[in-house]
Design an enzyme around this catalytic site. Structure first.
Site, PDB file in Angstrom:
ATOM      1  N   LYS A 109       0.847  -1.190   0.000  1.00 26.48           N
ATOM      2  CA  LYS A 109       0.000   0.000   0.000  1.00 26.48           C
ATOM      3  C   LYS A 109       0.889   1.250   0.000  1.00 26.48           C
ATOM      4  CE  LYS A 109      -3.718   2.617   0.774  1.00 26.48           C
ATOM      5  NZ  LYS A 109      -4.600   2.924  -0.361  1.00 26.48           N
ATOM      6  N   CYS A 135      -2.992   9.338  -7.218  1.00 22.78           N
ATOM      7  CA  CYS A 135      -4.147   8.989  -6.373  1.00 22.78           C
ATOM      8  C   CYS A 135      -5.230  10.049  -6.552  1.00 22.78           C
ATOM      9  CB  CYS A 135      -3.743   8.900  -4.903  1.00 22.78           C
ATOM     10  SG  CYS A 135      -5.171   8.593  -3.841  1.00 22.78           S
ATOM     11  N   LYS A 177       3.574   5.759 -11.424  1.00 24.95           N
ATOM     12  CA  LYS A 177       2.181   5.325 -11.630  1.00 24.95           C
ATOM     13  C   LYS A 177       1.362   6.479 -12.185  1.00 24.95           C
ATOM     14  CE  LYS A 177      -1.452   2.594  -9.472  1.00 24.95           C
ATOM     15  NZ  LYS A 177      -1.787   1.755  -8.315  1.00 24.95           N
ATOM     16  N   ASN A 222      -3.690   4.200 -12.651  1.00 28.40           N
ATOM     17  CA  ASN A 222      -4.418   4.298 -11.390  1.00 28.40           C
ATOM     18  C   ASN A 222      -5.918   4.295 -11.724  1.00 28.40           C
ATOM     19  OD1 ASN A 222      -5.104   4.844  -8.653  1.00 28.40           O
ATOM     20  ND2 ASN A 222      -3.168   5.921  -8.394  1.00 28.40           N
ATOM     21  N   THR A 223      -6.744   4.417 -10.703  1.00 27.18           N
ATOM     22  CA  THR A 223      -8.202   4.400 -10.928  1.00 27.18           C
ATOM     23  C   THR A 223      -8.660   5.685 -11.633  1.00 27.18           C
ATOM     24  OG1 THR A 223      -8.477   5.349  -8.735  1.00 27.18           O
ATOM     25  CG2 THR A 223      -8.660   2.942  -8.931  1.00 27.18           C
ATOM     26  N   GLY A 229      -8.754  -3.458 -14.431  1.00 31.36           N
ATOM     27  CA  GLY A 229      -9.833  -4.314 -14.925  1.00 31.36           C
ATOM     28  C   GLY A 229      -9.425  -5.691 -15.383  1.00 31.36           C
ATOM     29  N   SER A 267      -8.680  -5.350  -8.263  1.00 34.02           N
ATOM     30  CA  SER A 267     -10.080  -5.643  -7.939  1.00 34.02           C
ATOM     31  C   SER A 267     -10.423  -7.115  -8.142  1.00 34.02           C
ATOM     32  CB  SER A 267     -11.005  -4.796  -8.817  1.00 34.02           C
ATOM     33  OG  SER A 267     -10.727  -3.431  -8.625  1.00 34.02           O
TER      34      SER A 267
HETATM   35  C1  SIN Z   1      -6.657   5.572  -1.892  1.00 30.37           C
HETATM   36  O1  SIN Z   1      -5.991   5.238  -0.891  1.00 30.37           O
HETATM   37  O2  SIN Z   1      -7.553   6.448  -1.814  1.00 30.37           O
HETATM   38  C2  SIN Z   1      -6.404   4.932  -3.223  1.00 30.37           C
HETATM   39  C3  SIN Z   1      -4.980   4.934  -3.584  1.00 30.37           C
HETATM   40  C4  SIN Z   1      -4.729   5.331  -5.010  1.00 30.37           C
HETATM   41  O3  SIN Z   1      -5.644   5.313  -5.837  1.00 30.37           O
HETATM   42  O4  SIN Z   1      -3.593   5.666  -5.353  1.00 30.37           O
END
Ligand code: SIN
Length: 326
Positions: free
Chosen positions: A42, A129, A165, A192-193, A244, A266
């Protein structure tokens, strides 16, 4: 099935994406024992962070949305967790990836120097993030200049190879990739997302306590494939293609788009703790059934021109998966 990223050997091409199994050394070890070829911890920051209030993560039917807010114990305590994880992983031959984020360019350098004390194989530099406010005012991943400045700072703060990233939420991800490559990045994690939002129809209020969050899972895959395709066409750096990937076929698609290896996040939620072994087996079967001998045979096929037309019938990502969400 082995591959290399920034000079580091991975026994399989599957990489535990940062955040999913946290900074727990035992869970990082479990990912390695079940088929991950590298595992990312993390993201940590210099000072500890509590993260956002609940609800922080929800399965919305086509993937997940999360706004954890980078909860972590801070870089100093993280070093102890990373040391423990590195000891467990050494016996398995699976490299450890530390992950860092910061508010300023200088603090990225400080965080990189601190996590380097645990001697991870790689450091992932999380400039993307979507869930935290930065004193920088926007994600460092939003501009080529800011992304390059962070990369240069990290590179001058540690001898450990670094992966940057990137965010899908930019106008030209290839330009950002070129900038971090020129600044000395050893690899790229993409992506990242994607920022999104859920709204509760009854109350009209946002569902996540943070309001917005980052979308991952099946809904993210086409965005991730496009980004990996564009980055691999722009730079020579190895890419961890993340977003994904739920099945072995998804992994084939990601490698075909130009990824050196494939991030898994995920999928652990949707397929359980054996996600790595299942995806790895599906990938092997797919390669064998299609007459490919190794990963190199399929890597970057999207850059070799279009193949035969395929009718996509939109199957469920995993057989039977749709029944679990009735
Ligand atoms: C988060 O801890 O909110 C997500 C981490 C990330 O998307 O880099």
């Amino acid at each position: 099935m082995s591959c290399r990223i920034a000079g580091v050997r991975l026994p399989t091409p599957l990489v535990l994406a940062s955040g999913v199994w946290g900074t727990s050394p035992t869970l990082l070890e479990r990912a390695a024992r079940t088929g991950a070829g590298a595992v990312a911890a993390k993201t940590c920051t210099l000072a500890p962070r509590r993260g956002h209030r609940n609800p922080t993560a929800i399965d919305w039917g086509h993937g997940l949305i999360n706004a954890m807010g980078l909860p972590n114990p801070g870089a100093a305590e993280e070093v102890e967790l990373l040391r423990d994880a590195a000891r467990r992983l050494a016996a398995l031959g699976v490299p450890l990836i530390a992950s860092i984020a910061a508010d300023t360019v200088e603090d990225f350098g400080r965080a990189a120097a601190i996590v380097s004390e645990a001697d991870p194989a790689l450091i992932e530099v999380n400039i993307s993030c979507p869930n935290v406010e930065s004193s920088h005012g926007e994600m460092f991943a939003s501009s080529a200049e800011a992304a390059a400045a962070v990369t240069r700072q990290v590179k001058s703060s540690t001898p450990i190879p670094c992966l940057v990233k990137l965010s899908p939420n930019v106008a030209d991800i290839a330009a950002i990739a070129r900038a971090v490559a020129a600044a000395g990045a050893d690899g790229i994690t993409a992506i990242n997302t994607m920022p999104g939002m859920l709204v509760d129809a009854e109350s009209g209020a946002p569902v996540l306590a943070n309001g917005t969050g980052g979308i991952s899972g099946a809904a993210l895959k086409p965005i991730a494939l496009r980004c990996v395709h564009e980055i691999s066409g722009a730079v020579e750096l190895p890419i961890i293609g993340t977003g994904g990937v739920i099945t072995g076929t998804d992994a084939v698609e990601m490698l075909s788009a130009g990824a050196a290896c494939v991030g898994i996040g995920s999928a652990i939620v949707f397929r359980g703790e054996n996600a790595f072994s299942s995806i790895l087996e599906e990938l092997k079967v797919w390669l064998a059934e299609h007459g490919y001998r190794c990963l190199e045979d399929i890597r970057g096929r999207t850059h070799r021109g279009a193949g035969a037309a395929v009718v996509v019938t939109n199957p469920p990502p995993v057989p039977g998966w749709e029944k679990t969400r009735a």
